[in-house]
Design a protein around this motif. Structure first.
Motif, short mmCIF file in Angstrom:
data_model
loop_
_atom_site.label_atom_id
_atom_site.label_comp_id
_atom_site.label_asym_id
_atom_site.label_seq_id
_atom_site.Cartn_x
_atom_site.Cartn_y
_atom_site.Cartn_z
N THR A 1 113.76 13.91 27.76
CA THR A 1 112.51 13.61 28.26
C THR A 1 111.65 13.37 26.95
OG1 THR A 1 112.09 15.76 28.58
CG2 THR A 1 112.85 14.71 30.36
N PRO A 2 110.77 12.71 27.10
CA PRO A 2 109.72 12.64 26.12
C PRO A 2 109.13 13.95 25.66
CG PRO A 2 109.20 10.80 27.76
CD PRO A 2 110.16 11.70 28.32
N ALA B 1 110.47 16.84 25.69
CA ALA B 1 111.42 17.87 25.01
C ALA B 1 111.64 17.06 23.62
CB ALA B 1 112.82 17.60 25.83
N VAL B 2 111.63 15.68 23.61
CA VAL B 2 112.09 15.11 22.46
C VAL B 2 110.73 15.24 21.22
CG1 VAL B 2 112.28 12.95 21.03
CG2 VAL B 2 113.40 13.39 23.17
N ALA B 3 109.70 15.41 21.90
CA ALA B 3 108.38 15.42 20.94
C ALA B 3 108.39 16.89 20.41
CB ALA B 3 107.21 15.23 21.90
N VAL B 4 108.65 17.93 21.18
CA VAL B 4 108.60 19.26 20.88
C VAL B 4 109.61 19.55 19.89
CG1 VAL B 4 108.89 21.74 21.45
CG2 VAL B 4 107.38 20.28 23.27
N ALA B 5 110.87 18.89 20.11
CA ALA B 5 111.91 19.22 19.21
C ALA B 5 111.73 18.70 17.72
CB ALA B 5 113.38 18.78 19.61
N GLU B 6 111.28 17.31 17.68
CA GLU B 6 110.80 16.85 16.60
C GLU B 6 109.63 17.40 15.70
OE1 GLU B 6 110.26 12.68 17.62
OE2 GLU B 6 112.64 12.25 17.58
N ALA B 7 108.71 17.73 16.46
CA ALA B 7 107.50 18.51 15.94
C ALA B 7 108.11 19.68 15.25
CB ALA B 7 106.65 18.59 16.89
N GLY B 8 108.89 20.31 15.75
CA GLY B 8 109.56 21.61 15.16
C GLY B 8 110.41 21.33 14.11
N GLY B 9 110.84 20.42 13.77
CA GLY B 9 111.82 20.16 12.73
C GLY B 9 113.24 20.15 13.19
N VAL C 1 120.81 15.62 24.89
CA VAL C 1 120.97 15.50 23.30
C VAL C 1 120.81 17.27 22.89
CG1 VAL C 1 119.88 15.02 21.27
CG2 VAL C 1 119.77 13.46 23.13
N MET C 2 121.62 17.59 22.21
CA MET C 2 121.74 18.76 21.76
C MET C 2 120.76 18.95 20.23
SD MET C 2 124.57 21.62 20.66
CE MET C 2 124.38 22.49 22.15
#
Length: 322
Positions: A116-117, A119-127, A316-317
């Protein structure tokens, strides 16, 4: 936003709030944020020392949740969900920081279901970066007309499963028998998934919890059994009463798990049992069947494609950047 609470168990009220939160997120996103395994841990608890529960609380209510399971020799594996009405307030980021800070010596990895957008945004923002993919594939079991959104779909032919003569002399195909086959199945599952960090770790308590679920049906749990009672291969099917995101509440099927003991690989048992289960789900009148397969398991993907499955979505993990 507050610092998440980290515990090894949940009281009944907190567990109920987590289950309600997960259901709210499923309805809002169209995909379940927590796996069945995690939901069972929330409902029934986890073996001592095996798991960690992270809860983000606001005004006395659970607004975000993370579950992490620890497996010896593997990185921790987790899932995170934030309530739809409490997103973009830093709860997802706080939960990811919490599971990372609390991780075992192997580190931690977290699943994002459905990519989901949010989840992807939070993961990428956190590195955090993607390290594993789990494909979701689907196949119509009956022809679906064009007036259904996305239609039409034509169901593929499902030939009758046939064993090779040399194999049919050594095994018998039959449904699972509750109270009799548990230990033999657990042994076969452990051997078939010895390198799988989730499926291969199932124990008797895990199996009994699944047997107690409303969806469990031993008539849809197919075994290839040798003369001495060992399980050579199996196909466990499942029916999702809620449609699993494929329909608007009409039940659909799942290839829940297919396993072949290493000594029986290459005998055709996996394909025969897969067909046996698919025909069972079709004969129940279900419109769709879906399954999960690791993105790097190209042989399995090709086999499922040859049966008529197509790609649907991907989980995605993510792992934190070192």
């Amino acid at each position: 936003m507050s610092t998440p609470n980290v515990t090894e168990d949940l009281d009944s009220d907190t567990a109920a709030q987590v289950l309600a939160l997960a259901e709210d997120a499923r309805r809002a996103d169209g995909v379940a944020p927590l796996s069945e395994h995690t939901l069972l841990r929330v409902r029934h608890g986890a073996p001592s020392g095996s798991s960690r529960f992270h809860t983000a609380v606001e005004d006395g209510r659970v607004v975000g949740f993370a579950f992490v399971e620890r497996v010896e020799g593997e990185p921790d594996s987790g899932e995170v969900v934030v309530g739809p009405d409490h997103r973009r307030r830093g709860h997802g980021t706080a939960l990811l920081r919490s599971v990372r800070a609390d991780a075992g010596p192997g580190g931690v990895r977290v699943w994002a279901h459905g990519r989901t957008p949010q989840a992807v945004a939070v993961a990428e923002a956190g590195g955090w970066t993607a390290v594993r993919e789990l494909h979701k594939m689907r196949m119509p079991l009956h022809d679906i007309p064009e007036d259904v959104p996305g239609g039409p779909w034509r169901a593929p032919e499902l030939p009758e499963p046939r064993l090779r003569p040399e194999t049919s002399e050594r095994v018998r195909l039959r449904p699972f028998t509750v109270g009799q086959d548990e230990e033999a199945w657990l042994a076969a599952n452990a051997r078939a998934f010895a390198d799988h960090p989730e499926q291969g770790q199932l124990d008797l308590d895990d199996l009994l919890q699944r047997e107690a679920e409303d969806w469990f049906d031993p008539q849809g749990f197919f075994l290839a059994v040798t003369a001495d009672g060992k399980v050579a291969a199996f196909h466990w099917t499942k029916v999702h009463a809620d449609g699993a995101g494929l329909t608007d509440g009409e039940p659909v099927g799942e290839v829940y798990v297919v396993g072949v003991d290493p000594d029986w690989q290459g005998t055709g048992l996996g394909r025969a049992l897969t067909l046996m289960g698919l025909r069972h789900l079709r004969d129940l009148g279900l419109p769709w069947v879906h399954l999960y397969v690791d993105g790097d398991n190209t042989a399995a993907v090709r086999m499922y494609e040859s049966l008529g499955f197509g790609m649907w979505d991907t989980d995605v993990m993510y792992a934190p950047t070192v």
